[in-house]
Structures are given as structure tokens and as C-alpha cells.
Design a protein around this motif. Structure first.
Motif, PDB file in Angstrom:
ATOM      1  N   ARG A 107      32.674  86.558  53.622  1.00 26.54           N
ATOM      2  CA  ARG A 107      33.782  85.838  54.246  1.00 26.54           C
ATOM      3  C   ARG A 107      34.940  85.612  53.280  1.00 26.54           C
ATOM      4  N   TYR A 108      34.659  85.443  51.997  1.00 19.29           N
ATOM      5  CA  TYR A 108      35.707  85.207  51.000  1.00 19.29           C
ATOM      6  C   TYR A 108      36.776  86.291  51.073  1.00 19.29           C
ATOM      7  N   MET A 109      36.343  87.553  51.066  1.00 17.90           N
ATOM      8  CA  MET A 109      37.312  88.635  51.100  1.00 17.90           C
ATOM      9  C   MET A 109      37.845  88.888  52.507  1.00 17.90           C
ATOM     10  N   ASP A 110      37.047  88.628  53.524  1.00 20.38           N
ATOM     11  CA  ASP A 110      37.522  88.873  54.887  1.00 20.38           C
ATOM     12  C   ASP A 110      38.761  88.044  55.205  1.00 20.38           C
ATOM     13  N   ILE A 111      38.766  86.749  54.858  1.00 23.28           N
ATOM     14  CA  ILE A 111      39.926  85.931  55.212  1.00 23.28           C
ATOM     15  C   ILE A 111      41.150  86.295  54.371  1.00 23.28           C
ATOM     16  N   ARG A 112      40.941  86.927  53.250  1.00 22.10           N
ATOM     17  CA  ARG A 112      42.063  87.365  52.418  1.00 22.10           C
ATOM     18  C   ARG A 112      42.609  88.701  52.890  1.00 22.10           C
ATOM     19  N   ARG A 113      41.739  89.655  53.168  1.00 22.16           N
ATOM     20  CA  ARG A 113      42.259  90.965  53.571  1.00 22.16           C
ATOM     21  C   ARG A 113      42.854  90.905  54.967  1.00 22.16           C
ATOM     22  N   TRP A 114      42.394  90.001  55.829  1.00 19.98           N
ATOM     23  CA  TRP A 114      42.986  89.835  57.146  1.00 19.98           C
ATOM     24  C   TRP A 114      44.220  88.929  57.127  1.00 19.98           C
ATOM     25  N   LYS A 115      44.494  88.331  55.969  1.00 14.37           N
ATOM     26  CA  LYS A 115      45.643  87.427  55.799  1.00 14.37           C
ATOM     27  C   LYS A 115      45.574  86.215  56.741  1.00 14.37           C
ATOM     28  N   ILE A 116      44.364  85.734  56.990  1.00 14.08           N
ATOM     29  CA  ILE A 116      44.220  84.543  57.840  1.00 14.08           C
ATOM     30  C   ILE A 116      43.873  83.302  57.027  1.00 14.08           C
ATOM     31  N   ALA A 117      43.769  83.451  55.709  1.00 10.68           N
ATOM     32  CA  ALA A 117      43.385  82.305  54.883  1.00 10.68           C
ATOM     33  C   ALA A 117      44.293  81.090  55.071  1.00 10.68           C
ATOM     34  N   PRO A 118      45.619  81.254  55.168  1.00 11.83           N
ATOM     35  CA  PRO A 118      46.458  80.068  55.353  1.00 11.83           C
ATOM     36  C   PRO A 118      46.133  79.287  56.626  1.00 11.83           C
ATOM     37  N   GLN A 119      45.641  79.978  57.649  1.00 11.98           N
ATOM     38  CA  GLN A 119      45.312  79.297  58.910  1.00 11.98           C
ATOM     39  C   GLN A 119      43.925  78.673  58.903  1.00 11.98           C
ATOM     40  N   VAL A 120      42.969  79.277  58.199  1.00  9.19           N
ATOM     41  CA  VAL A 120      41.577  78.825  58.319  1.00  9.19           C
ATOM     42  C   VAL A 120      41.113  77.911  57.195  1.00  9.19           C
ATOM     43  N   MET A 121      41.829  77.911  56.065  1.00 11.88           N
ATOM     44  CA  MET A 121      41.391  77.058  54.954  1.00 11.88           C
ATOM     45  C   MET A 121      41.924  75.647  55.144  1.00 11.88           C
ATOM     46  N   LYS A 122      41.306  74.954  56.102  1.00 11.67           N
ATOM     47  CA  LYS A 122      41.704  73.607  56.480  1.00 11.67           C
ATOM     48  C   LYS A 122      40.706  72.595  55.921  1.00 11.67           C
ATOM     49  N   SER A 123      41.158  71.363  55.754  1.00 14.77           N
ATOM     50  CA  SER A 123      40.253  70.299  55.323  1.00 14.77           C
ATOM     51  C   SER A 123      39.081  70.212  56.284  1.00 14.77           C
ATOM     52  N   ILE A 124      37.923  69.836  55.747  1.00 14.00           N
ATOM     53  CA  ILE A 124      36.715  69.813  56.571  1.00 14.00           C
ATOM     54  C   ILE A 124      36.180  68.394  56.697  1.00 14.00           C
ATOM     55  N   PHE A 125      35.523  68.153  57.844  1.00 17.98           N
ATOM     56  CA  PHE A 125      35.041  66.835  58.199  1.00 17.98           C
ATOM     57  C   PHE A 125      33.565  66.910  58.560  1.00 17.98           C
ATOM     58  N   SER A 126      32.910  65.780  58.572  1.00 15.78           N
ATOM     59  CA  SER A 126      31.520  65.738  59.027  1.00 15.78           C
ATOM     60  C   SER A 126      31.497  65.503  60.528  1.00 15.78           C
ATOM     61  N   ILE A 127      30.334  65.663  61.118  1.00 18.64           N
ATOM     62  CA  ILE A 127      30.198  65.443  62.558  1.00 18.64           C
ATOM     63  C   ILE A 127      30.409  63.983  62.934  1.00 18.64           C
TER      64      ILE A 127
END
Length: 550
Positions: A491-511
């Protein structure tokens, strides 16, 4: 089946391990006399096996935590915590490691000194080592872009090698893989020096397909994947459940149409999870794995992945976004999850509606993610996961990883010696599907590759009407890749080569909390590449130049 036994003797430690991990990992040539080694075929055998332990291992799971699939809560374990948060500077060593390259170069510089060896065998040994070097260079350019390319042992005091352009290093990697694919066999019969688990033609071609895919070279990626698809690999499947697995009651989670439907679901789940277990290592799906020596060379996955209730550390936890990516078992389409606020409210109120989110999901979800209520009798009689918020060594997101945790090993109270699968046939099918779709759009061969993966998992085949365009099928392929290869380091390289990292690297929360993040994540485009460690720039006397933004 015999494994490759990775050498840890004093001799090989001094020949092949450098005294400190610095630039290009120079071996300590002054510690072993050249007059006493490189004399016979067994010396070469031991030396090549000593290079094998530089293949990646269980640390691959952290690359998913450096992306949006998982959260790594302990920054002292790995750089993934800092990388995912965006807290990256030149003091961080995010994978800058030339140990494998240094060992491989030293071997290749010296192996020809041995004359008392079958020449065909020697060339095969050299091809195995060249693969390990090519693989190491591939991951370096993925993370750093331009890197120093050296095919000879670097002597003390000559560390000032400039960075080679990424395109040149990639060409070197692909040319090497092309060459060694012509030398390596498709399989090994077993027994010294033909142990099963050595690097094969299939591994060279599969890594070549991955390299082309990552670089957006669609035709070359599809062609290389097609070659692998003719070599006899297939997806691992089971035909029955054992007694412990049969105790798991999924009737609360899946609305089965009939007994046949339940059987399909259960065998899909079992096939997917069991391919990673020690009892099934070396199965028909495995193209390359990092071998583990029984009772000597354990992997850490049974410790890193589960939470404290199963004796684990909860080091890596699935994110809610990964959970959301598992589609419906009924339709094969993505589900609509509740809002984070609604989920947290249901959880705190112990509302039965909280559990609805986890119903009728892809069998791979139940095989991969421990969510509140997920049954797992194979690991402990009557076990069902229960998140204990705030407990020590407990994942923070509300979920734990089940995938790649071996329940038999846990029950037997032993260390996990399962091989780490580095390349498997499902990835090759996904590579082919993505590359072919980018080239020509949907066709029967693309659907067939995807259907093989989904059918093994017990999922519906791809709806040809709904996913009839290149764009819609692209999104399905990307999600299928995320689900199938979750926590395997892709997944590390997938979000970079698809150029979607700016959209998906969001702060994360617990349930349990939709307002207070457990990790604040920020993205800047410098993070497409990691920084060259400053101490390595200093060691090179400034010859190494830093990546932009650091």
C-alpha cells in the motif's frame, strides 16, 4: 521439504556482515583471510545462503502502517509512525540500507575464485544473489528515487559515490531480472543445493512485473505478468474446514441464503487466511518467500499484530478506512459505512446497531480484521475479539490484525516460524489486471484475472455491466488490490504511484471517538520520497545530495 538454511556461523558473520550499517555497507575484509575461504563448492554454498537473509521479512507490515491501511503506535519499532504522521526529516532512516547490496557485491566479486565447482551451478548461485541485489535496489528507488548504484564492493574511504538517476537504476534492475530469468529454474527438486524456496524464474519475472507496474510501464508489466501466469502457479484453496474452524458461528454476521452459500463463504475465508500459516508454507501460490529456520529464526507477526489478550503488542492496527474498503459479500460492491460520529455514539451506548457495519462483508474481512465479536475458535476455544480501550499493548483504532497471525502456533505456545511471503500469485493476477486495463480498458482477460481472486475468497465475480468502463474498473481493481494485499507492504507505494496520497493520508480515529484523533496525519508532496539520512550525506563528504524539501 528442506528449507534454505541461512548461515549464522562465525565465519559467515565476519565475511558477510559489515561492522556498522553505513554507506553501502562495506564488509570487513580485514577480518577473514582470502587465503582460507573461497576454496570449494561448499564455501560458495554457505556464502550464497548468507546473502539470503537480506531478503525482507516481517518488517514489510510496517509499510502498510506508513500508508493509510494501518496505524503503528510505537515509533521506536519502525519509521512508519513518523512517516505516516508526516513528521519526516533528514534524521530519519526510513529504509536507507545497503546491507543486502554490500553482501551481494562481495559475493559476486569473489565467487569466481572457486574453480572446484560446477560452472552451471555457480552461475545459478550468482543469479540468486543478483536477484537479491536487484530487489534491494528496487525498494531503495521506490523510497528515495535516485540512489548510488554500485556493483562492486566499496572500499573503506571511498564512500563518496553520487546518486544515480532513478531511471538508470530501474533499467539496471530490469536488465538484471531479464538476464537471471534465463538462468534460474522454474522450481527446485529439493536437497542440497536445490532446496525448495530458492529464488526461481517466476520470482525474477514477478518482480520485473512489479517494477514495470510501479513505473507505469503498462505493456511491459502485463507482458511480464503474463509470462508468470504460464509457469504453473495457482491460488491456494482448501476444500474443508477443520474441527476448530467449524466451531466459528458466522450466522450473526452473514445472512446465508442456504447451506451451499455458507460453505462458499467459509471456504473462501479459510483458503485466504490459511495460505499464510506455517503448515501451508511453500504452497502453490507462493512465488517468493523469506525462509525461516524452524526453532531458530522466528518471525514476529504473532507478537506484533495481535493485542494483549492474545499475548501480542498491538503494534500495528487496521484503520477504519481499511475496514471500509472490504465490499459486500452479497453484491461485491463497496458498502456505505456509518459516519464516525454515529459509529462512536453506537459504540458508547452499546447499541446493537453498532454491529450492523460488520455484517455481510467480504470473507477476507473476517479473515484479516479482528473487530468486536469476530469469532476465532482456532486460536482459543470460544474466542471472540473484544476491544479493551486503553489497555496496555492494545491497538488504538478499535481493530486488531488477524491476517498472518498463526493460531496453531499460538495454541502450541511456540514461536512463529512461518515463512514471510514476499510475492504471491494473487499479486501477479492483480498486476496483469491493472496493467491491461490501463492499456486497453476492460476485456475478458482482465475480468478473468479478477474473478480468480474473488472466487477463491468466496466473493461474487465482477459485474461486467456495472464495471464496463476503464474508469470504473480501475477503481474496482485498486480496491481489490487493497483488500487482497492488505498488510503485505504494497500500500505504501500504491498510494504514491496513483498520486492519491494527499487524499487518503488523513488523521485517524478510534471507533469510540470521532473528534479526538489517535494520530494526526499531514501530507506534503515531499513525502513522495524519503530523505537521505544526514549522517550518510556527511559520510559522503557532501557528494550525496538531499531530496527536495528536506
Amino acid at each position: 521439504m528442506k528449507k534454505i538454511y541461512i548461515v549464522t556461523s562465525i565465519l559467515l558473520s565476519t565475511v558477510l556482515v559489515s561492522c556498522k550499517k553505513d554507506f553501502l555497507e562495506r564488509p570487513p575484509l580485514n577480518q577473514v583471510s582470502e587465503a582460507t575461504f573461497w576454496k570449494n563448492a561448499n564455501d560458495v554454498y554457505l556464502a550464497v545462503n548468507g546473502v539470503y537473509n537480506q531478503l525482507p521479512g516481517d518488517d514489510m507490515v510496517y509499510d502498510d502502517a506508513a500508508a493509510d491501511n494501518a496505524h503503528a503506535q510505537y515509533p521506536w519499532e519502525n519509521s512508519a509512525t513518523d512517516v505516516s504522521s508526516g513528521n519526516v526529516n533528514a534524521a530519519l532512516k526510513a529504509g536507507w540500507d545497503f546491507t543486502a547490496i554490500g553482501r551481494a557485491n562481495y559475493f559476486l566479486d569473489n565467487a569466481d575464485k572457486v574453480t572446484a565447482i560446477d560452472k552451471t551451478l555457480l552461475e545459478r548461485y550468482k543469479a540468486e544473489v543478483r536477484f537479491i541485489r536487484a530487489n534491494a535496489y528496487f525498494w531503495l528507488i521506490c523510497k528515495f528515487g535516485d540512489v548510488p548504484l554500485s556493483t562492486k564492493t566499496v572500499e573503506l574511504g571511498r564512500e563518496n559515490i553520487p546518486r544515480t538517476p532513478k531511471a538508470e537504476v530501474l533499467k539496471f534492475v530490469i536488465d538484471e531480472l531479464d538476464a537471471i530469468a534465463k538462468i534460474l529454474p522454474q522450481s527446485y527438486a529439493g536437497g542440497k543445493p536445490n532446496e525448495k524456496g530458492r529464488i526461481t524464474k517466476g520470482a525474477a519475472l514477478a518482480l520485473k512485473a512489479r517494477a514495470h507496474l510501479y513505473d507505469g510501464q503498462w505493456q511491459q508489466a502485463a507482458d511480464a505478468a503474463s509470462q508468470v501466469m504460464t509457469l504453473g502457479y495457482s491460488l491456494f484453496k482448501v476444500t474443508a474446514e477443520d474441527a476448530l474452524n467449524a466451531k466459528d458461528d458466522y450466522s450473526a454476521w452473514v445472512d446465508f441464503a442456504n447451506a451451499d452459500d455458507e460453505k462458499k463463504f467459509r471456504l473462501g475465508l479459510r483458503s485466504y487466511e490459511a495460505l499464510f500459516h506455517q503448515v501451508n508454507e511453500g504452497n502453490v501460490e507462493v512465488i517468493l518467500d523469506r525462509q525461516r529456520i524452524p526453532q531458530q529464526d522466528a518471525n514476529a507477526l504473532n507478537t506484533l499484530l495481535p493485542s494483549a489478550d492474545l499475548g501480542g503488542w498491538g503494534s500495528i492496527a487496521p484503520t477504519q478506512e481499511l475496514v471500509n474498503s472490504y465490499p459486500s459479500y452479497k453484491t461485491g460492491d463497496l458498502i456505505t459505512p456509518p459516519t464516525p460520529a454515529q459509529r462512536a455514539a453506537w459504540y458508547k451506548a452499546k447499541d446493537p446497531a453498532f454491529k450492523n457495519e460488520y455484517k455481510n462483508r467480504d470473507p477476507r474481512f473476517y479473515a484479516s480484521i479482528l473487530f468486536d465479536g469476530n469469532p476465532w475458535n482456532a486460536i482459543e476455544d470460544g474466542y471472540a475479539f473484544k476491544w479493551t480501550e486503553g489497555a496496555g499493548n492494545t491497538a488504538l483504532t478499535g481493530y486488531s490484525v488477524r491476517k498472518m497471525v498463526d493460531p496453531k502456533i499460538y495454541r502450541d505456545q511456540m514461536e512463529n516460524h512461518a515463512n514471510n511471503i514476499l510475492i504471491r500469485y494473487a499479486e501477479v493476477l492483480l498486476t496483469y489486471a491493472e496493467a491491461k486495463n490501463e492499456l486497453t480498458g476492460p476485456d475478458g482477460s482482465v475480468y478473468d484475472a479478477l474473478d480468480q481472486i474473488r472466487t477463491r475468497a468466496g466473493m461474487p465475480v465482477v459485474d461486467r455491466t456495472k464495471y464496463a468502463s476503464q474508469a470504473t474498473l480501475r477503481e474496482l481493481i485498486r480496491n481489490e488490490r487493497r483488500v487482497e494485499l492488505a498488510i503485505e507492504g504494497q500500500r505504501y507505494m500504491d498510494i504514491r504511484r496513483w498520486k492519491i496520497a494527499p487524499q487518503v493520508m488523513k488523521s485517524i480515529f478510534s471507533i469510540s471517538d470521532a473528534l479526538k484523533p489517535i494520530q494526526v496525519r499531514t501530507w506534503t508532496d515531499k513525502l513522495y520520497l524519503m530523505p537521505i539520512p544526514q549522517d550518510q550525506i556527511d559520510l559522503s563528504k557532501g557528494v550525496l545530495k538531499q531530496n527536495s524539501g528536506y
